[in-house]
Structure formats: C-alpha cells, structure tokens
Design a protein around this motif. Sequence first.
Motif, PDB file in Angstrom:
ATOM      1  N   THR A  75      -3.002   8.613   0.668  1.00  0.00           N
ATOM      2  CA  THR A  75      -2.404   7.580   0.031  1.00  0.00           C
ATOM      3  C   THR A  75      -1.279   7.011   1.007  1.00  0.00           C
ATOM      4  O   THR A  75      -1.105   5.687   1.214  1.00  0.00           O
ATOM      5  CB  THR A  75      -1.643   7.813  -1.363  1.00  0.00           C
ATOM      6  OG1 THR A  75      -0.729   9.007  -1.055  1.00  0.00           O
ATOM      7  CG2 THR A  75      -2.438   8.101  -2.288  1.00  0.00           C
ATOM      8  N   GLN A  76      -0.495   7.755   1.607  1.00  0.00           N
ATOM      9  CA  GLN A  76       0.659   7.384   2.740  1.00  0.00           C
ATOM     10  C   GLN A  76      -0.215   6.726   4.042  1.00  0.00           C
ATOM     11  O   GLN A  76       0.537   5.739   4.325  1.00  0.00           O
ATOM     12  CB  GLN A  76       1.111   8.608   3.161  1.00  0.00           C
ATOM     13  CG  GLN A  76       2.241   9.166   2.218  1.00  0.00           C
ATOM     14  CD  GLN A  76       2.969  10.140   2.721  1.00  0.00           C
ATOM     15  OE1 GLN A  76       2.797  10.777   3.872  1.00  0.00           O
ATOM     16  NE2 GLN A  76       3.864  10.782   1.877  1.00  0.00           N
ATOM     17  N   LEU A  77      -1.546   6.925   4.299  1.00  0.00           N
ATOM     18  CA  LEU A  77      -2.075   6.316   5.295  1.00  0.00           C
ATOM     19  C   LEU A  77      -2.369   4.959   4.949  1.00  0.00           C
ATOM     20  O   LEU A  77      -2.405   4.233   5.715  1.00  0.00           O
ATOM     21  CB  LEU A  77      -3.215   7.181   5.691  1.00  0.00           C
ATOM     22  CG  LEU A  77      -4.002   6.651   7.040  1.00  0.00           C
ATOM     23  CD1 LEU A  77      -3.355   6.768   8.210  1.00  0.00           C
ATOM     24  CD2 LEU A  77      -5.215   7.610   7.173  1.00  0.00           C
ATOM     25  N   ALA A  78      -2.896   4.711   3.700  1.00  0.00           N
ATOM     26  CA  ALA A  78      -3.335   3.600   3.227  1.00  0.00           C
ATOM     27  C   ALA A  78      -2.036   2.540   3.104  1.00  0.00           C
ATOM     28  O   ALA A  78      -2.266   1.632   3.571  1.00  0.00           O
ATOM     29  CB  ALA A  78      -4.030   3.776   1.732  1.00  0.00           C
ATOM     30  N   GLU A  79      -0.895   3.363   2.506  1.00  0.00           N
ATOM     31  CA  GLU A  79       0.120   2.336   2.470  1.00  0.00           C
ATOM     32  C   GLU A  79       0.696   1.711   4.021  1.00  0.00           C
ATOM     33  O   GLU A  79       1.059   0.820   4.124  1.00  0.00           O
ATOM     34  CB  GLU A  79       1.198   3.074   1.877  1.00  0.00           C
ATOM     35  CG  GLU A  79       1.224   3.334   0.440  1.00  0.00           C
ATOM     36  CD  GLU A  79       2.245   4.177  -0.171  1.00  0.00           C
ATOM     37  OE1 GLU A  79       2.960   4.597   0.522  1.00  0.00           O
ATOM     38  OE2 GLU A  79       1.945   4.452  -1.525  1.00  0.00           O
ATOM     39  N   ALA A  80       0.511   2.911   5.020  1.00  0.00           N
ATOM     40  CA  ALA A  80       1.005   2.479   6.224  1.00  0.00           C
ATOM     41  C   ALA A  80       0.002   1.372   6.788  1.00  0.00           C
ATOM     42  O   ALA A  80       0.618   0.400   7.576  1.00  0.00           O
ATOM     43  CB  ALA A  80       1.087   3.905   7.324  1.00  0.00           C
ATOM     44  N   THR A  81      -1.123   1.482   6.496  1.00  0.00           N
ATOM     45  CA  THR A  81      -2.230   0.433   7.151  1.00  0.00           C
ATOM     46  C   THR A  81      -1.738  -0.820   6.455  1.00  0.00           C
ATOM     47  O   THR A  81      -1.732  -1.876   7.155  1.00  0.00           O
ATOM     48  CB  THR A  81      -3.703   0.885   6.780  1.00  0.00           C
ATOM     49  OG1 THR A  81      -3.955   2.058   7.313  1.00  0.00           O
ATOM     50  CG2 THR A  81      -4.528  -0.126   7.245  1.00  0.00           C
ATOM     51  N   GLN A  82      -1.612  -0.965   5.256  1.00  0.00           N
ATOM     52  CA  GLN A  82      -1.303  -2.224   4.554  1.00  0.00           C
ATOM     53  C   GLN A  82       0.092  -2.567   5.079  1.00  0.00           C
ATOM     54  O   GLN A  82       0.291  -3.697   5.380  1.00  0.00           O
ATOM     55  CB  GLN A  82      -1.035  -1.812   3.160  1.00  0.00           C
ATOM     56  CG  GLN A  82      -0.955  -3.106   2.132  1.00  0.00           C
ATOM     57  CD  GLN A  82      -0.783  -2.718   0.729  1.00  0.00           C
ATOM     58  OE1 GLN A  82      -0.756  -1.521   0.305  1.00  0.00           O
ATOM     59  NE2 GLN A  82      -0.920  -3.791  -0.014  1.00  0.00           N
ATOM     60  N   MET A  83       1.017  -1.807   5.201  1.00  0.00           N
ATOM     61  CA  MET A  83       2.529  -2.129   5.935  1.00  0.00           C
ATOM     62  C   MET A  83       2.163  -2.761   7.247  1.00  0.00           C
ATOM     63  O   MET A  83       2.979  -3.736   7.520  1.00  0.00           O
ATOM     64  CB  MET A  83       3.578  -1.214   5.955  1.00  0.00           C
ATOM     65  CG  MET A  83       4.920  -1.734   6.484  1.00  0.00           C
ATOM     66  SD  MET A  83       6.213  -0.168   6.291  1.00  0.00           S
ATOM     67  CE  MET A  83       6.317  -0.477   4.423  1.00  0.00           C
ATOM     68  N   SER A  84       1.391  -1.929   8.306  1.00  0.00           N
ATOM     69  CA  SER A  84       0.985  -2.525   9.407  1.00  0.00           C
ATOM     70  C   SER A  84       0.237  -3.960   9.336  1.00  0.00           C
ATOM     71  O   SER A  84       0.912  -4.971  10.405  1.00  0.00           O
ATOM     72  CB  SER A  84      -0.131  -1.514  10.346  1.00  0.00           C
ATOM     73  OG  SER A  84      -0.554  -2.061  11.371  1.00  0.00           O
ATOM     74  N   ILE A  85      -0.536  -4.300   8.506  1.00  0.00           N
ATOM     75  CA  ILE A  85      -1.108  -5.481   8.314  1.00  0.00           C
ATOM     76  C   ILE A  85      -0.122  -6.585   7.782  1.00  0.00           C
ATOM     77  O   ILE A  85       0.091  -7.748   8.510  1.00  0.00           O
ATOM     78  CB  ILE A  85      -2.042  -5.618   7.127  1.00  0.00           C
ATOM     79  CG1 ILE A  85      -3.441  -4.764   7.721  1.00  0.00           C
ATOM     80  CG2 ILE A  85      -2.473  -6.942   6.831  1.00  0.00           C
ATOM     81  CD1 ILE A  85      -4.479  -4.310   6.740  1.00  0.00           C
ATOM     82  N   GLN A  86       0.910  -6.134   7.067  1.00  0.00           N
ATOM     83  CA  GLN A  86       2.089  -7.127   6.638  1.00  0.00           C
ATOM     84  C   GLN A  86       3.013  -7.171   7.939  1.00  0.00           C
ATOM     85  O   GLN A  86       3.329  -8.408   8.092  1.00  0.00           O
ATOM     86  CB  GLN A  86       2.911  -6.610   5.476  1.00  0.00           C
ATOM     87  CG  GLN A  86       2.132  -6.528   4.171  1.00  0.00           C
ATOM     88  CD  GLN A  86       2.876  -5.615   3.100  1.00  0.00           C
ATOM     89  OE1 GLN A  86       3.654  -5.231   3.402  1.00  0.00           O
ATOM     90  NE2 GLN A  86       2.362  -5.738   1.796  1.00  0.00           N
TER      91      GLN A  86
END
Length: 148
Positions: A75-86
């Motif tokens: 879940t943290q990796l998914a959140e980090a990926t989403q934040m990276s895109i943002q």
Amino acid sequence: MSHGLGIAIESLVAVLLTVTIGYCWLLNKRLQRLKADEHSLKATIAELITATEIAERAIGGLKHTVRDVNENLGTQLAEATQMSIQLRNALAEGDNVVRRLSKIALAARPAEPAAPAAPPAPKVSTARAVAAAAEAFTERRRASGLAA
C-alpha cells in the motif's frame, strides 16, 4: 579315579559358575549405565521437542509479520507511486508557469537603447535569467500588494 574325576568336574563347574556370575555382574553394570543414558537421552529428546515447538511458533509469528509488512509495503508503494505521479505533474505545471512568467517578464521589459560604447554584457544562463525574471515579477507583485 572316579572320585577324582568327579571332584575335577565339580571344580570345573564351580569355576565356570564363578566366571558366569562375574560376567552377569559385568552385564548388570553395563545395563545400569545404559538405563542411566536412556534417562538422560529421554530428557534431551524432551528438550529438543520443546525447542522445536517454540521454533515452530516463532516461525509462524515471523510469517504473519512478513505478510503484514508485505501488505503495508504494497500500500505504501502504491501511495508513493501515486505521489510521484502527482509530483511529476506539479513539476510540469510549475515548468509551464515559469515559462509563461519568463515570457511575461521579457515582454514587460522596456526596450533598451543600444549603446555602442558599452562593453557587451556577459551571457546569463537561461535558468538564471528565468530565476531573475521570476524574482522581478514577484517583487512587482509584492509592491502592488497582490503577493503574500
């Protein structure tokens, strides 16, 4: 002679019985040691069984912990990926804003008369020019009271 032969046979039987009794005594001592070793071996086996059960429970706990960590990490990796895109989108938008600001700053500059006697100004890098234009723009906005 038969009387002497009988005594010899009886003596031989007595000696053989004495040897047998000695051998039985020796076997009894060995059996006692074997039983003592058996008891210590049983105690050692019981300790090994207990240690094995404790290790199995610890391994089960570790597996559970690894499963939890894996889920949290996912879940943290998914959140980090989403934040990276943002962040990538925000950087692209910021780059667009800087480009527009530099165009505005260049357009707002008054035309300078060419002075032939003045030495040519050193070339300023594009990034420094953009930064200087942005600073000038914010200073103008602050002076007019629009910027915080």
